[in-house]
Design a protein around this motif. Structure first.
Motif, short mmCIF file in Angstrom:
data_model
loop_
_atom_site.label_atom_id
_atom_site.label_comp_id
_atom_site.label_asym_id
_atom_site.label_seq_id
_atom_site.Cartn_x
_atom_site.Cartn_y
_atom_site.Cartn_z
N LYS A 127 0.84 -1.19 0.00
CA LYS A 127 0.00 0.00 0.00
C LYS A 127 0.88 1.24 0.00
O LYS A 127 1.80 1.36 0.81
N LEU A 128 0.58 2.18 -0.90
CA LEU A 128 1.39 3.37 -1.09
C LEU A 128 0.51 4.61 -1.14
O LEU A 128 -0.68 4.52 -1.42
N ARG A 129 1.15 5.76 -0.86
CA ARG A 129 0.40 7.02 -0.91
C ARG A 129 1.16 8.02 -1.78
O ARG A 129 2.34 8.29 -1.54
N ASP A 130 0.48 8.57 -2.76
CA ASP A 130 1.04 9.63 -3.60
C ASP A 130 1.02 10.92 -2.79
O ASP A 130 -0.05 11.45 -2.45
N LEU A 131 2.20 11.44 -2.44
CA LEU A 131 2.28 12.62 -1.58
C LEU A 131 1.80 13.89 -2.26
O LEU A 131 1.49 14.88 -1.58
N SER A 132 1.76 13.90 -3.56
CA SER A 132 1.29 15.10 -4.26
C SER A 132 -0.23 15.19 -4.31
O SER A 132 -0.79 16.29 -4.38
N THR A 133 -0.93 14.04 -4.27
CA THR A 133 -2.39 14.04 -4.35
C THR A 133 -3.05 13.50 -3.09
O THR A 133 -4.24 13.73 -2.88
N GLY A 134 -2.29 12.78 -2.26
CA GLY A 134 -2.87 12.15 -1.07
C GLY A 134 -3.58 10.85 -1.37
O GLY A 134 -4.10 10.19 -0.46
N GLN A 135 -3.61 10.44 -2.62
CA GLN A 135 -4.33 9.23 -3.00
C GLN A 135 -3.51 7.99 -2.66
O GLN A 135 -2.29 7.94 -2.88
N GLU A 136 -4.17 6.96 -2.13
CA GLU A 136 -3.52 5.71 -1.78
C GLU A 136 -3.86 4.64 -2.82
O GLU A 136 -4.96 4.62 -3.39
N TYR A 137 -2.91 3.73 -3.05
CA TYR A 137 -3.13 2.68 -4.03
C TYR A 137 -2.32 1.44 -3.66
O TYR A 137 -1.47 1.48 -2.77
N ILE A 138 -2.59 0.36 -4.37
CA ILE A 138 -1.98 -0.94 -4.08
C ILE A 138 -1.10 -1.36 -5.25
O ILE A 138 -1.47 -1.18 -6.41
N HIS A 139 0.06 -1.92 -4.96
CA HIS A 139 0.94 -2.47 -5.99
C HIS A 139 1.36 -3.87 -5.58
O HIS A 139 1.85 -4.06 -4.46
N GLY A 140 1.19 -4.85 -6.46
CA GLY A 140 1.52 -6.23 -6.16
C GLY A 140 2.92 -6.60 -6.60
O GLY A 140 3.44 -6.09 -7.59
N CYS A 141 3.55 -7.53 -5.85
CA CYS A 141 4.90 -7.97 -6.19
C CYS A 141 5.18 -9.31 -5.51
O CYS A 141 4.43 -9.77 -4.65
N ASN A 142 6.28 -9.94 -5.91
CA ASN A 142 6.74 -11.17 -5.27
C ASN A 142 7.55 -10.90 -4.01
O ASN A 142 7.45 -11.62 -3.01
N ILE A 143 8.40 -9.86 -4.06
CA ILE A 143 9.38 -9.60 -3.00
C ILE A 143 9.31 -8.13 -2.60
O ILE A 143 9.27 -7.25 -3.46
N VAL A 144 9.32 -7.88 -1.28
CA VAL A 144 9.39 -6.52 -0.75
C VAL A 144 10.71 -6.36 -0.01
O VAL A 144 11.07 -7.19 0.82
N ILE A 145 11.44 -5.29 -0.33
CA ILE A 145 12.72 -5.00 0.34
C ILE A 145 12.64 -3.61 0.95
O ILE A 145 12.50 -2.61 0.24
N SER A 146 12.71 -3.56 2.27
CA SER A 146 12.70 -2.28 2.98
C SER A 146 14.11 -1.72 3.04
O SER A 146 14.97 -2.25 3.74
N ALA A 147 14.35 -0.66 2.28
CA ALA A 147 15.63 0.03 2.29
C ALA A 147 15.48 1.38 2.98
O ALA A 147 16.14 2.36 2.63
N VAL A 148 14.58 1.43 3.97
CA VAL A 148 14.29 2.66 4.70
C VAL A 148 15.39 2.89 5.73
O VAL A 148 15.76 2.00 6.47
N GLY A 149 15.91 4.10 5.77
CA GLY A 149 16.97 4.43 6.71
C GLY A 149 16.47 4.51 8.14
O GLY A 149 15.27 4.64 8.40
N ALA A 150 17.41 4.46 9.09
CA ALA A 150 17.05 4.46 10.50
C ALA A 150 16.56 5.82 10.97
O ALA A 150 15.57 5.92 11.68
N LEU A 151 17.26 6.88 10.59
CA LEU A 151 16.92 8.23 11.08
C LEU A 151 16.29 9.01 9.95
O LEU A 151 16.94 9.81 9.27
N THR A 152 14.99 8.76 9.73
CA THR A 152 14.32 9.36 8.58
C THR A 152 13.20 10.32 8.95
O THR A 152 12.95 11.28 8.23
N ASN A 153 12.52 10.07 10.06
CA ASN A 153 11.36 10.88 10.42
C ASN A 153 11.73 11.93 11.47
O ASN A 153 12.22 11.58 12.55
#
Length: 545
Positions: A127-153
Motif C-alpha cells: 500500500k502506497l500514498r502519492d504525496l502530491s495528491t494524497g491518493q492511496e493505491y496498491i501495488h503487487g509484487c513477489n518480494i518486498v525489500i525495505s531500504a528505509v533508513g534508520a533516522l528518517t522521520n
C-alpha cells in the motif's frame, strides 16, 4: 480528504522502498548480479539520495573518509575533500544511479503505508500514498525489500507554545533555505552530529545561538578535512588499484576500534585512553563553565562518538554561542530551532503469513529483531537492508549496506530464477541467532546501562547495534551457507508430474538396456551384429558401419 483505490499497475517481481544508499545498492544487485530488471523503487523524496537528499542544513557532511563512504563497485576519485559535504555525496549517489541505469525504476514523492502477504498467491500487496495528491493505491509484487533508513522521520517539537509560536521552526532534515538566519536569535535543541555541524556553520551570521542539550557526548579531536588535490584525483582515476588500496587501508584502520567496545581488559584500557583524549580536548578548547556539560559519565561507545571535524567545541568560545542543559518547557520568543529524529521506521503496518502483524511477531520474539538483520520467520519474501541490529558505531554504514544487499541477493536468487516461490528464515534459526546476538552484546558496552536511543524502552534490549566485527559480517553475508532459510517450491501439475515420471522411467529403461547390450557384446564378441540386426533392424542409432 484521502481516498484509497486499487490500481492496475503491472505486477512487479520486486518492490524496493527507499532510494538512498540502501535502495541504490539493492537495485544494483538486482540489475547486475541477478539480471533482474522487473522492479520499482519507491521513495518519499523526489529523487535518489535518501538522507542526503533530505538533509541540506548548513554544514551537513560525512564523518567517515569518503574513500570508504562509497560503494566498492563504484569507486569515486572525484571527491574534493577527505570528508565531503552533502552536495558532493548526493551528486555521487545520482551518478551511481545514472551509471547503472537505475533512474527509470524510481517513483518519487510516494510514501510506503503498509504491506500484506497473500497466502493463496504467494505475493505481497504493498500500500502506497502519492504525496502530491494524497491518493492511496496498491501495488503487487513477489518480494518486498525495505531500504528505509534508520533516522528518517523528524522528531517534531511538541512543547507548549509551539502552535502559536511567531518565529520559524526548522528541522535539520527539512531545512528551509528561504529563511535567513542573519542577525537572528537561534535556539538549537539537541547535540548530535547534525547540531555539531550546524552551529559552527551559522555562528558567524546569527545574533546569538542558545543550544539546549539533552545528554552528553564524547567529543574527540577532528581529523583534518584535507582537500584532495587534482593530482591525487588523477592518481586515483588512472593508477590501477590505488583507490582500492586506500579504501582497504581505511577499512583496516577504522576496524582497529572494534576491541574498544568489548568488556575485556584490552577494551577497558582503550576506552580509558579515548576518554582521556576527549577530556583533554574539551579542557583545551571549550570554556570551563561548559566542561560538566561536555564530559560524559557513561562508557565510551555507549553512544556514537562525535569526531569534531567542524570545530564545534572551539565554537563554544564565541560570545554569541551559549550552551545549557536546562529543559525546554515552552516557546515564547521569536527564534529558529532544530532538533533530532523520531525512531519510527518500524511503525509501518506489515502483515505476514496468516495475517500475522510485525508488531505481534516482535512481541512474541521478545523485542525488535530479525534473522541476520534481514528477515523474519512467517514473513516470506520480506527483507530489510539495514534492519534491526545492523548499526555500526565506528565504521562506514555503506559497508554494511553492501554486505546485506549481497546477502539478500543470494537468498532471493532461486525465487527470481523461478525455482522457488518464497523464502523465509527458520523460526529456530531466528531465535538462535538473536540469542547469540544478545549474548554477544552483553559482552560489550552496548547494554541498557547506556540509556541511549539504541535501547528499546519496552524491553531494555539493544535493537540497533551489530556486536561483531566487519570481518564476521563479511563471512556471514558473503560466504556462509543458506541452510537457515526455508524455500517453498512450486507445486507441479499432477498430470505433468506423471508425464515426467513416465519419461524418466522410459529413459532409465533405455539406458539399462544399452548397458546390458554393451556388457553382453564385450563378453561374446562377434554376436553383437547379429543381436543388433535381430533386435533393432536398420535403426540408425544402433547400426554400425
Amino acid at each position: 480528504m484521502m481516498t484509497s483505490i486499487k490500481t492496475s499497475l503491472p505486477f512487479k517481481k520486486v518492490i524496493i522502498v527507499g532510494a538512498g544508499f540502501s535502495g541504490v545498492a539493492m537495485a544494483y544487485q538486482l540489475r547486475h548480479t541477478l539480471k533482474c530488471d522487473d522492479f520499482v523503487i519507491y521513495d518519499r523524496g523526489a529523487g535518489f539520495g535518501g538522507t542526503w537528499l533530505a538533509n541540506t542544513y548548513p554544514g551537513c557532511g560525512v564523518d567517515i573518509p569518503a574513500v570508504f563512504y562509497s560503494l566498492s563497485y563504484a569507486p569515486n576519485p572525484d571527491f574534493s575533500n577527505l570528508f565531503p559535504k552533502q552536495d558532493e555525496v548526493l551528486q555521487y549517489i545520482d551518478r551511481v544511479a545514472s551509471r547503472f541505469n537505475l533512474t527509470r525504476h524510481l517513483v518519487g514523492n510516494t510514501e510506503w503505508v503498509g504491506a500484506s502477504w497473500q497466502d493463496d498467491t504467494k505475493t505481497w500487496l504493498v500500500k502506497l500514498r502519492d504525496l502530491s495528491t494524497g491518493q492511496e493505491y496498491i501495488h503487487g509484487c513477489n518480494i518486498v525489500i525495505s531500504a528505509v533508513g534508520a533516522l528518517t522521520n523528524p522528531n517534531l517539537l511538541t512543547v507548549p507554545g509551539t502552535n502559536c509560536f511567531q518565529g520559524d521552526i526548522i528541522h535539520t532534515s527539512r531545512w528551509d533555505h528561504d529563511v535567513s538566519l542573519r542577525d537572528k536569535r537561534v535556539v538549537v535543541i539537541g547535540n548530535g552530529a547534525s547540531a555539531t555541524q550546524l552551529i559552527p556553520a551559522v555562528a558567524a551570521e546569527v545574533r546569538s545561538i542558545t543550544q539546549f542539550i539533552r545528554s552528553t557526548q564524547y567529543f574527540l579531536p577532528g581529523r583534518a578535512n584535507n582537500t584532495i588535490s587534482p593530482l591525487w584525483q588523477n592518481a586515483f582515476r588512472y593508477v590501477p588499484g590505488l583507490l582500492r588500496l586506500v579504501r582497504l587501508l581505511t577499512f583496516s584502520y577504522l576496524e582497529t576500534a572494534t576491541p574498544q567496545f568489548s568488556l575485556t581488559e584490552t577494551g577497558e584500557k582503550m576506552r580509558k585512553q579515548t576518554s582521556e583524549v576527549s577530556r583533554c580536548y574539551i579542557m583545551d578548547n571549550a570554556p570551563a563553565q561548559y566542561w560538566p556539560l561536555l564530559m560524559p559519565k557513561f562508557e565510551v561507545g555507549c553512544r556514537r562518538r562525535v569526531f569534531d571535524n567542524d570545530n564545534y567545541v572551539r565554537c563554544l568560545k564565541r560570545d554569541n554561542v551559549h550552551l545549557t542543559n536546562d529543559p525546554v518547557v515552552a516557546l515564547h520568543e521569536r527564534s529558529v530551532l532544530a532538533n533530532g529524529f523520531a525512531l519510527t521506521q518500524y511503525d509501518t503496518d506489515v502483515h505476514g503469513r496468516g495475517g500475522r502483524s510485525r508488531s505481534k511477531h516482535w512481541k512474541d520474539m521478545g523485542g525488535i529483531e530479525a534473522f541476520n538483520t534481514i528477515g523474519m520467520s512467517e514473513f516470506p519474501n520480506f527483507f530489510y537492508v539495514l534492519g534491526p541490529n545492523s548499526g555500526r558505531g565506528h565504521t562506514s554504514v555503506v559497508y554494511s549496506i553492501e554486505s546485506y544487499t549481497g546477502l539478500i541477493a543470494r537468498v532471493i536468487k532461486p525465487i527470481l530464477e523461478g525455482s522457488a516461490l518464497c523464502a523465509e528464515p527458520k523460526l529456530s534459526s531466528e531465535k538462535a541467532y538473536n540469542k547469540r546476538l544478545h549474548d554477544a552484546l552483553c559482552k560489550t558496552v552496548f547494554t541498557n546501562s547506556c540509556g541511549s536511543w539504541f535501547i528499546d524502552p519496552q524491553t531494555g534490549k539493544n535493537w540497533a547495534v551489530y556486536p561483531w566485527s566487519s570481518f564476521h559480517m563479511w563471512w556471514t553475508t558473503q560466504v556462509a551457507g543458506l541452510e537457515d532459510w526455508v524455500y517453498e517450491l512450486p507445486k507441479m501439475n499432477p498430470r505433468g508430474r506423471n508425464r515426467s515420471f513416465l519419461a524418466c522411467l522410459a529413459m532409465s529403461t533405455l539406458v539399462a538396456a544399452l548397458s546390458l547390450w554393451w556388457v553382453y557384446s564385450s563378453l561374446y564378441p562377434g554376436t553383437e551384429r547379429l543381436w543388433i540386426a535381430v533386435e533393432f533392424p536398420a535403426h540408425p542409432l544402433f547400426c554400425r558401419v
